[in-house]
Design a protein around this motif. Structure first.
Motif, short mmCIF file in Angstrom:
data_model
loop_
_atom_site.label_atom_id
_atom_site.label_comp_id
_atom_site.label_asym_id
_atom_site.label_seq_id
_atom_site.Cartn_x
_atom_site.Cartn_y
_atom_site.Cartn_z
N LEU A 102 23.74 34.35 54.72
CA LEU A 102 23.94 34.16 53.24
C LEU A 102 25.36 34.09 52.83
CD1 LEU A 102 22.73 33.70 50.64
CD2 LEU A 102 22.54 35.98 50.20
N SER A 103 26.04 34.99 53.23
CA SER A 103 27.54 35.36 52.96
C SER A 103 28.45 33.78 53.47
CB SER A 103 28.20 36.56 53.67
OG SER A 103 29.56 36.47 53.43
N ASP A 104 28.13 33.46 54.63
CA ASP A 104 28.86 32.29 55.08
C ASP A 104 28.18 30.99 54.16
OD1 ASP A 104 29.91 33.54 56.99
OD2 ASP A 104 28.55 33.11 58.69
N PHE A 105 26.93 31.06 53.82
CA PHE A 105 26.53 29.80 52.98
C PHE A 105 27.09 29.85 51.72
CE2 PHE A 105 23.64 28.53 49.64
CZ PHE A 105 23.24 27.20 49.82
N LEU A 106 27.31 31.10 51.04
CA LEU A 106 27.76 31.16 49.69
C LEU A 106 29.41 30.92 49.58
CD1 LEU A 106 26.08 34.27 48.24
CD2 LEU A 106 25.58 31.82 47.67
N PHE A 107 30.04 31.33 50.97
CA PHE A 107 31.28 30.92 50.92
C PHE A 107 31.69 29.27 51.02
CE2 PHE A 107 35.11 29.94 53.59
CZ PHE A 107 36.14 30.70 52.94
N SER A 108 30.74 28.66 51.56
CA SER A 108 30.65 27.32 51.78
C SER A 108 30.72 26.48 50.55
CB SER A 108 29.75 26.48 52.69
OG SER A 108 28.57 26.86 52.42
N LYS A 109 29.91 26.98 49.57
CA LYS A 109 29.81 26.64 48.52
C LYS A 109 31.05 26.36 47.36
CE LYS A 109 25.42 24.93 49.17
NZ LYS A 109 25.45 23.64 49.50
N GLU A 110 31.81 27.45 47.60
CA GLU A 110 32.85 27.71 46.71
C GLU A 110 32.68 27.68 45.34
OE1 GLU A 110 35.71 24.21 47.94
OE2 GLU A 110 36.11 25.30 49.89
N ASP A 111 31.69 28.36 45.05
CA ASP A 111 31.35 28.71 43.58
C ASP A 111 31.25 30.28 43.34
OD1 ASP A 111 30.10 29.00 40.98
OD2 ASP A 111 28.78 26.87 41.32
N ASP A 112 32.42 30.54 43.05
CA ASP A 112 32.43 32.18 42.72
C ASP A 112 31.41 32.77 41.59
OD1 ASP A 112 34.32 32.38 44.76
OD2 ASP A 112 36.21 32.74 43.20
N ALA A 113 31.35 32.26 40.60
CA ALA A 113 30.52 32.48 39.66
C ALA A 113 28.98 32.70 40.05
CB ALA A 113 30.69 31.66 38.53
N TYR A 143 33.20 39.05 52.47
CA TYR A 143 33.16 38.19 51.22
C TYR A 143 31.94 38.54 50.23
CZ TYR A 143 32.09 33.89 48.96
OH TYR A 143 32.14 32.93 47.76
N VAL A 144 30.95 39.33 50.77
CA VAL A 144 29.85 40.26 50.03
C VAL A 144 30.83 41.12 48.81
CG1 VAL A 144 28.13 41.71 49.83
CG2 VAL A 144 28.18 39.93 51.60
N VAL A 145 31.47 42.12 49.59
CA VAL A 145 32.10 43.05 48.66
C VAL A 145 33.05 42.69 47.76
CG1 VAL A 145 33.43 45.25 48.91
CG2 VAL A 145 31.69 44.98 50.50
N CYS A 146 33.71 41.55 48.04
CA CYS A 146 34.64 41.22 47.09
C CYS A 146 34.25 40.46 45.94
CB CYS A 146 35.60 39.96 47.69
SG CYS A 146 34.78 38.24 47.86
N HIS A 147 32.82 40.35 45.63
CA HIS A 147 32.24 39.66 44.46
C HIS A 147 31.57 40.81 43.80
CE1 HIS A 147 32.72 35.46 44.88
NE2 HIS A 147 32.50 35.53 46.27
N SER A 171 28.14 32.93 43.66
CA SER A 171 27.94 33.83 44.37
C SER A 171 27.97 35.17 44.04
CB SER A 171 29.23 33.51 45.40
OG SER A 171 29.39 32.37 45.92
N SER A 172 28.75 35.49 42.79
CA SER A 172 28.73 37.09 42.25
C SER A 172 27.39 37.10 41.78
CB SER A 172 29.88 36.88 41.25
OG SER A 172 31.13 36.79 41.79
N LEU A 173 26.79 36.15 41.03
CA LEU A 173 25.51 36.54 40.47
C LEU A 173 24.52 36.89 41.22
CD1 LEU A 173 23.69 36.64 38.02
CD2 LEU A 173 23.37 34.09 38.31
N ILE A 174 24.60 36.14 42.45
CA ILE A 174 23.66 36.25 43.65
C ILE A 174 23.69 37.64 44.42
CG2 ILE A 174 22.63 35.50 45.75
CD1 ILE A 174 22.96 32.54 44.90
#
Length: 353
Positions: free
Chosen positions: A296-307, A339-343, A309-312
């Protein structure tokens, strides 16, 4: 009585602002003095949860004198402490019908208690779990149902499941037998207690039947409960087997659903369903292998949508305390998932770090 009818009315009252009262199986939802929606006996100012409040025994730890348990002739092995624990159990199980208005301090408990109750219906109707997996999930959800009520430590560890039946461990009493005897006692001895009751024997019987249906959900013998709706989110919430199958076949399709749901929250019900799906991901996938979070972390990183990613990520880690437990039991340091903790927002940090 049909538990699904009560459940439907509970959900309607939980996620709508309607104040209309609808009679359902001899009960109705109304707002109580605390602003919560509670199940009342129809056309009475008495609730399913507290009809016997004037009869509950005093805590023996704070009372110099106390009477023997009212059911001592039926269960001679119990003492006043057992009686009080049974009273706590009955109250806690029946309280699942109450729609509590959460605040900052109670929101996790309120959500987890509702979530755990619903999962009992799901796991008992998912035949691909082996017996060990089913028992593990059942014990997990039972523990956190009680823990998030919350109950005292004695009540928390008072029961176990034996061949699908809930048993009071210390005295080896089937909980259903005790509860039925409790209700029957006040029906059979109604004249003696009438001055302390605002319900009729017929209404006590209706409460007994509802308690039995709730207990049947916990014991895994009820029909599968379903949340209302036709969306993909509702489908997956109501069908954990389909969710797990589709996740194994195509993780990215499930992750795309997560992002779609994150973008499409229009009301409280949407947000609730989103939370349930994410906690299904936690309880049925991360519980077995927490390192799955990397996909999931890799998937969210690839989407480049911090908002998004943070919500999920923050809903996964701060709607409940499940992640904290599963990471700990697998000796996982959450900080390793950068990438998880940074959000993490402040709440996710408070709970998990």
């Amino acid at each position: 009585m049909k538990i699904q009818n009560i459940f439907n009315e509970k959900i309607r009252n939980l996620f709508t602002d309607e104040n209309s009262s609808t009679a359902i199986e001899g009960f109705e939802y109304k707002e109580n003095n605390y602003g919560d929606k509670e199940l009342y006996i129809f056309n009475k100012n008495e609730t399913f949860l507290e009809w016997d409040m004037n009869l509950i025994p005093d805590d023996p730890g704070y009372s110099k004198e106390h009477n023997p348990p009212i059911l001592h002739s039926k269960f001679p092995m119990i003492d006043v402490y057992d009686e009080l624990t049974f009273s706590h159990l009955l109250y806690t199980i029946n309280s699942v019908t109450v729609n509590v208005v959460p605040n900052y301090f109670t929101r996790i408990n309120v959500f987890m208690k509702q979530y755990c109750f619903f999962q009992f219906s799901q796991i008992s109707n998912y035949n691909t779990f082996d017996s060990a997996e089913h028992s593990s999930l059942r014990d997990l959800f039972w523990f956190y149902f009680l823990y998030t009520h919350p109950v005292n430590e004695t009540t928390l560890y008072s029961c176990h499941f034996d061949l699908g039946k809930l048993v009071y461990t210390d005295k080896n009493i089937f909980v259903r037998d005790y509860f039925n005897s409790y209700y029957d006692f006040f029906i059979d001895n109604y004249n003696e207690y009438e001055n302390k009751l605002d319900v009729s024997p017929t209404e006590i019987l209706a409460c007994k039947e509802l308690t039995n249906e709730l207990l049947t959900v916990f014991e895994g013998n009820a029909i599968k409960l379903n949340y209302p709706g036709e969306s993909k989110a509702v489908f997956y919430v109501n069908n954990i087997s389909s969710f797990l199958r589709d996740y194994q076949e195509n993780k990215h399709a499930i992750f795309n659903l997560f992002t779609d749901l994150a973008k499409g929250i229009n009301n409280k019900y949407d947000d609730f369903l989103f939370s349930v799906i994410l906690q299904n991901y936690v309880c049925y996938i991360l519980r077995k292998n927490f390192s799955e979070i990397e996909y999931l972390s890799d998937f969210l990183f690839s989407k480049e949508d911090d908002a998004i990613s943070s919500l999920i990520i923050n809903k996964i880690f701060s709607d409940t305390i499940f992640c904290k437990r599963f990471a700990a039991t697998q000796n996982i340091n959450i900080k390793n998932f950068k990438y998880v903790v940074c959000h993490f927002d402040e709440e996710s940090k408070r709970i998990n770090l």
